[in-house]
Design a protein around this motif. Structure first.
Motif, short mmCIF file in Angstrom:
data_model
loop_
_atom_site.label_atom_id
_atom_site.label_comp_id
_atom_site.label_asym_id
_atom_site.label_seq_id
_atom_site.Cartn_x
_atom_site.Cartn_y
_atom_site.Cartn_z
N VAL A 281 -20.22 11.50 19.58
CA VAL A 281 -20.65 10.10 19.76
C VAL A 281 -19.76 9.11 19.02
N GLY A 282 -19.00 9.60 18.06
CA GLY A 282 -18.08 8.71 17.34
C GLY A 282 -17.08 8.07 18.27
N HIS A 283 -16.91 8.65 19.45
CA HIS A 283 -15.92 8.13 20.39
C HIS A 283 -16.56 7.52 21.63
N THR A 284 -17.81 7.10 21.50
CA THR A 284 -18.41 6.28 22.56
C THR A 284 -17.97 4.83 22.31
N VAL B 39 -7.72 0.21 18.48
CA VAL B 39 -7.39 1.53 19.03
C VAL B 39 -7.87 2.61 18.05
N CYS B 40 -8.58 3.59 18.58
CA CYS B 40 -9.12 4.69 17.78
C CYS B 40 -8.11 5.83 17.72
N ARG B 41 -8.33 6.74 16.80
CA ARG B 41 -7.45 7.91 16.69
C ARG B 41 -7.46 8.74 17.96
N CYS B 42 -8.51 8.62 18.78
CA CYS B 42 -8.60 9.40 20.01
C CYS B 42 -7.80 8.76 21.14
N GLY B 43 -7.32 7.53 20.94
CA GLY B 43 -6.53 6.87 21.97
C GLY B 43 -7.31 5.82 22.74
N GLY C 259 -12.07 0.62 20.57
CA GLY C 259 -13.40 0.18 20.17
C GLY C 259 -14.44 1.27 20.07
N CYS C 260 -14.01 2.50 19.72
CA CYS C 260 -14.99 3.61 19.55
C CYS C 260 -15.92 3.29 18.36
N LEU C 261 -17.09 3.88 18.37
CA LEU C 261 -18.05 3.72 17.28
C LEU C 261 -17.40 4.00 15.93
ZN LIG Z 1 -12.28 7.34 19.51
#
Ligand SMILES: [Zn+2]
Length: 365
Positions: free
Chosen positions: A242-245, A253-257, A260-262
């Motif tokens: 859920v950290g990447h919702t 930009v999140c580490r996942c690419g 605005g991820c949680l």
């Molecule tokens: Zn993410």
């Protein structure tokens, strides 16, 4: 009496013994009256089973009190075996030895470098396990199981640690196999949010719930999902990320690419960055929580904003899963009401502390 009648009586007795042992495994310690209620067996049957198993050294019976009345507490004997738990975080390693009555016999923690490699962490863990067993006078033969929790997705097919920036030196490592070789015992590995969910359902704030979610909020954000009374892992074991919702599709930009991820709103690195100018570069999440508790306005603001974003994620989980309860754990949950409640009145502390000492529950959403 016919042979088959004797056989069915023996199997009934064995089934009743299993019910008693199962109830004690789940609860840790129960009085005989509680055991009768939990198992649905008659008090006389429970009394006979407890006496037989105590004589065999499988159960311990000790005096206790319930509602001011004397009673006998029944628990699984330490002689039956112990369990070892290993918890890796971004910068810490904690090892505990517990008995089957759910008492932690010994525990030790040490700090790890944030970019440590898996072999370094596993070597440290193996040494701590050996030290704790030696200190407690136990041998490996007494260990019934070893569990290892990691803040990373674990591929259910290969057992390998999946992509993570929290434990960068662990990606691709088959942690269970490697750790089993190091300690000479079979080791079970799982994602720490999954293990948190299991612990909360069995012993903690979600006890008895068949539909529940556990949100672990620390350096990263993860969830353990209990659906239909079972842990939901997804096809490859990565369910609950859920950290990447998305909270803001135009966000950072999140580490996942993704954007605005949680995690870019609630993860510890983001919270510390927000306080960098006002509170300096060396602040830790623990200090943020302590300062917020002592009234620091900036830290209170950061924790409250994180709670608001977490609430959005919890609401999405509620719409998706319709859980009976969501439990919030992880280091940031130690902020308690400052995180979970604007009014400070609608959340309660989990009964799961002190290990991990960090859970609150969100109820009645
Ligand atoms: Zn993410």
């Amino acid at each position: 009496m016919t042979g088959s009648a004797t056989g069915s009586q023996a199997s009934l007795r064995e089934a009743n013994r299993r019910r008693v042992l199962k109830a004690l495994r789940a609860a840790g310690s129960l009085t005989q009256a509680e055991l009768a209620r939990e198992t649905g067996l008659s008090p006389a049957t429970v009394s006979n089973i407890v006496r037989d198993l105590a004589e065999a050294g499988i159960l311990d019976v000790t005096p206790t009190a319930r509602s001011g009345r004397r009673a006998q507490a029944v628990s699984l004997s330490r002689g039956v075996g112990v369990a070892v738990g290993i918890d890796f975080g971004h910068r810490h390693l904690r090892v505990a030895v517990g008995d089957l009555a759910h008492e932690v016999i010994a525990e030790r923690m040490l700090t790890l470098p944030p970019d440590h490699r898996a072999d370094q962490g596993l070597t440290e863990a193996a040494s701590l396990v050996d030290e704790l067993l030696t200190d407690t006078g136990l041998t490996k033969a007494a260990v019934r199981g070893v569990g290892l929790g990691l803040p990373a997705p674990i591929d259910t097919g290969t057992g390998a640690v999946g992509s993570t920036s929290i434990l960068p030196g662990w990606v691709g490592v088959p942690a269970a196999t490697v750790m089993s070789d190091r300690v000479g015992m079979q080791v079970h590995v799982d994602n720490d949010a999954n293990l948190g969910a299991l612990a909360e359902v069995v012993w903690g704030a979600a006890r008895g719930c068949s539909e529940a979610a556990y949100l672990k909020v620390a350096t990263g954000i993860g969830a353990g999902l209990i659906i239909g009374g079972r842990l939901h892992r997804g096809v490859t074991g990565t369910a609950g990320e859920v950290g990447h919702t998305t909270i803001d599709e135009h966000g950072r930009v999140c580490r996942c690419g993704n954007r605005g991820c949680l995690e870019t709103f609630v993860g510890a690195p983001h919270l510390l960055e927000l306080l960098h100018t006002s509170h300096g570069p060396d602040l830790t999440l623990r200090q943020v929580i302590d300062l917020a508790r002592s009234g620091d306005a900036g830290c209170r603001r950061v924790v409250a904003d994180a709670g608001r974003h977490l609430g959005v994620a919890a609401a999405n989980l509620c719409n998706l899963l319709n859980p009976e309860r969501i439990v919030v754990g992880g280091e940031l949950a130690q902020a308690g009401d400052l995180l979970l409640s604007r009014s400070g009145t609608s959340c309660r502390v989990s009964r799961f502390p002190p290990r991990p000492p960090c859970c609150g529950s969100v109820q009645g959403y």
